[in-house]
Scaffold this active site. Structure first.
Site, PDB file in Angstrom:
ATOM      1  N   ASP A 236      -4.767  -0.706  -1.792  1.00 40.72           N
ATOM      2  CA  ASP A 236      -6.119  -0.440  -1.301  1.00 40.72           C
ATOM      3  C   ASP A 236      -6.950   0.090  -2.470  1.00 40.72           C
ATOM      4  O   ASP A 236      -6.486   0.962  -3.219  1.00 40.72           O
ATOM      5  CB  ASP A 236      -6.070   0.620  -0.194  1.00 40.72           C
ATOM      6  CG  ASP A 236      -6.250   0.035   1.195  1.00 40.72           C
ATOM      7  OD1 ASP A 236      -6.147  -1.195   1.350  1.00 40.72           O
ATOM      8  OD2 ASP A 236      -6.491   0.823   2.129  1.00 40.72           O
TER       9      ASP A 236
ATOM     10  N   HIS B 208     -10.370   7.216   1.745  1.00 44.16           N
ATOM     11  CA  HIS B 208      -9.037   7.116   1.164  1.00 44.16           C
ATOM     12  C   HIS B 208      -8.994   6.040   0.101  1.00 44.16           C
ATOM     13  O   HIS B 208      -9.797   5.116   0.089  1.00 44.16           O
ATOM     14  CB  HIS B 208      -8.001   6.796   2.252  1.00 44.16           C
ATOM     15  CG  HIS B 208      -8.218   5.454   2.895  1.00 44.16           C
ATOM     16  ND1 HIS B 208      -9.165   5.258   3.882  1.00 44.16           N
ATOM     17  CD2 HIS B 208      -7.639   4.239   2.686  1.00 44.16           C
ATOM     18  CE1 HIS B 208      -9.155   3.985   4.257  1.00 44.16           C
ATOM     19  NE2 HIS B 208      -8.238   3.343   3.533  1.00 44.16           N
TER      20      HIS B 208
ATOM     21  N   LYS C 287      -7.208  -4.826  -2.732  1.00 45.74           N
ATOM     22  CA  LYS C 287      -7.956  -5.277  -1.566  1.00 45.74           C
ATOM     23  C   LYS C 287      -8.865  -4.162  -1.064  1.00 45.74           C
ATOM     24  O   LYS C 287      -8.659  -2.988  -1.370  1.00 45.74           O
ATOM     25  CB  LYS C 287      -7.006  -5.733  -0.455  1.00 45.74           C
ATOM     26  CG  LYS C 287      -5.995  -4.701  -0.004  1.00 45.74           C
ATOM     27  CD  LYS C 287      -4.925  -5.324   0.871  1.00 45.74           C
ATOM     28  CE  LYS C 287      -3.942  -4.303   1.392  1.00 45.74           C
ATOM     29  NZ  LYS C 287      -4.511  -3.344   2.343  1.00 45.74           N
TER      30      LYS C 287
ATOM     31  N   HIS D  79     -17.677   2.761   0.833  1.00 41.24           N
ATOM     32  CA  HIS D  79     -17.120   1.676   1.635  1.00 41.24           C
ATOM     33  C   HIS D  79     -17.501   1.807   3.114  1.00 41.24           C
ATOM     34  O   HIS D  79     -17.550   2.908   3.662  1.00 41.24           O
ATOM     35  CB  HIS D  79     -15.601   1.641   1.504  1.00 41.24           C
ATOM     36  CG  HIS D  79     -15.007   0.363   1.969  1.00 41.24           C
ATOM     37  ND1 HIS D  79     -14.458   0.206   3.221  1.00 41.24           N
ATOM     38  CD2 HIS D  79     -14.917  -0.853   1.371  1.00 41.24           C
ATOM     39  CE1 HIS D  79     -14.036  -1.034   3.368  1.00 41.24           C
ATOM     40  NE2 HIS D  79     -14.295  -1.694   2.252  1.00 41.24           N
TER      41      HIS D  79
ATOM     42  N   HIS E 154     -10.850   1.025  -2.686  1.00 45.90           N
ATOM     43  CA  HIS E 154     -12.167   1.099  -2.063  1.00 45.90           C
ATOM     44  C   HIS E 154     -13.219   1.767  -2.949  1.00 45.90           C
ATOM     45  O   HIS E 154     -12.919   2.777  -3.592  1.00 45.90           O
ATOM     46  CB  HIS E 154     -12.092   1.901  -0.761  1.00 45.90           C
ATOM     47  CG  HIS E 154     -11.205   1.326   0.285  1.00 45.90           C
ATOM     48  ND1 HIS E 154     -11.327   0.045   0.745  1.00 45.90           N
ATOM     49  CD2 HIS E 154     -10.173   1.885   0.981  1.00 45.90           C
ATOM     50  CE1 HIS E 154     -10.421  -0.176   1.682  1.00 45.90           C
ATOM     51  NE2 HIS E 154      -9.698   0.924   1.834  1.00 45.90           N
TER      52      HIS E 154
ATOM     53  N   CYS F  85      -1.700  -2.707   7.877  1.00 46.77           N
ATOM     54  CA  CYS F  85      -1.679  -3.627   6.731  1.00 46.77           C
ATOM     55  C   CYS F  85      -0.407  -4.463   6.658  1.00 46.77           C
ATOM     56  O   CYS F  85      -0.456  -5.630   6.281  1.00 46.77           O
ATOM     57  CB  CYS F  85      -1.911  -2.846   5.443  1.00 46.77           C
ATOM     58  SG  CYS F  85      -3.559  -2.093   5.400  1.00 46.77           S
TER      59      CYS F  85
ATOM     60  N   ASP G 209       0.784  -1.239   0.000  1.00 46.02           N
ATOM     61  CA  ASP G 209       0.000   0.000   0.000  1.00 46.02           C
ATOM     62  C   ASP G 209       0.820   1.295   0.000  1.00 46.02           C
ATOM     63  O   ASP G 209       0.497   2.238   0.747  1.00 46.02           O
ATOM     64  CB  ASP G 209      -0.946   0.011   1.202  1.00 46.02           C
ATOM     65  CG  ASP G 209      -1.955  -1.118   1.185  1.00 46.02           C
ATOM     66  OD1 ASP G 209      -1.973  -1.896   0.223  1.00 46.02           O
ATOM     67  OD2 ASP G 209      -2.727  -1.252   2.170  1.00 46.02           O
TER      68      ASP G 209
END
Length: 208
Positions: free
Chosen positions: A51, A86, A111, A57, A53, A156, A13
């Site tokens: 990440d 974010h 993810k 989310h 999203h 993470c 990330d």
């Protein structure tokens, strides 16, 4: 430390929203980039996580009226921190930091793209049972030892390393190539957890 063809560097990330000026900036987040690039030259195998999203989310505080950033709520899979919005899909904040060397990566694991569940780990979503497919990818290539770097050390990176160990891989965290958020003592808790699991935490000098 000699890197072999059975080792893989997993870069977690390193995205604009986790760097200075981003929506969920990790203090000094962008400072991991030179260290990661330097270490990455030693690895034949590199994997990136990202990440990714949707705007609605469940982990976004904006979707919970009367809640504030970093409050927690209870969901079907347990406690969930409410984060500032974010790494929204296809936004500049979700892009990898421009200084990060990504050419060597053979896989990008996205993810957190399911609206109703967050995902810290590179291996499982936060319900601890929905897989990302990374474990299968690594096993098919007979990769044994996983070295973790990136953001954030105490979320993470931590959960990715723990899940790697629980999945039967050898895991190592390169602390100098990570930065932490340190939410309510989460950095100290991460050190304790990694030590209890026998996951080494090393510096970049181990590679040179």
């Amino acid at each position: 430390m000699k890197v072999s063809s059975k080792d893989v560097l997993i870069i977690v990330d390193v995205q604009n929203d986790f760097c200075t000026g981003g929506a969920l900036a990790v203090p000094g987040g962008e400072k991991v980039v030179p260290a990661i690039n330097r270490i990455g030259e030693r690895f034949e195998n590199v994997v990136l996580t990202q990440d990714w999203h949707p705007a609605d989310h469940v982990s976004f505080v904006s979707n919970h009226p009367r809640k504030r950033p970093y409050d927690t709520i209870e969901l079907s899979y347990g406690s969930q921190v409410l984060w500032p919005d974010h790494c929204v899909q296809a936004s500049s904040g979700a892009d990898f930091h421009r200084g990060l060397e990504t050419v060597r990566a053979s896989l990008v694991v996205r993810k957190g793209f399911r609206r109703h569940i967050d995902s810290y780990s590179a291996f499982y979503e936060n319900d601890k049972k929905t897989p990302t497919g990374l474990a299968g990818y690594l096993r098919e290539r007979d990769l044994k030892t996983l070295f973790f770097a990136g953001l954030a050390f105490d979320f993470c990176v931590r959960y990715s390393a723990e899940d790697a160990r629980n999945a039967g891989f050898d895991a190592v965290v390169i602390e100098e190539a990570c930065r932490g958020i340190d939410l309510d003592g989460s950095v100290a808790a991460t050190h304790h957890s990694l030590k209890s699991l026998g996951i080494p935490v090393v510096g970049i000098e181990a590679f040179f």
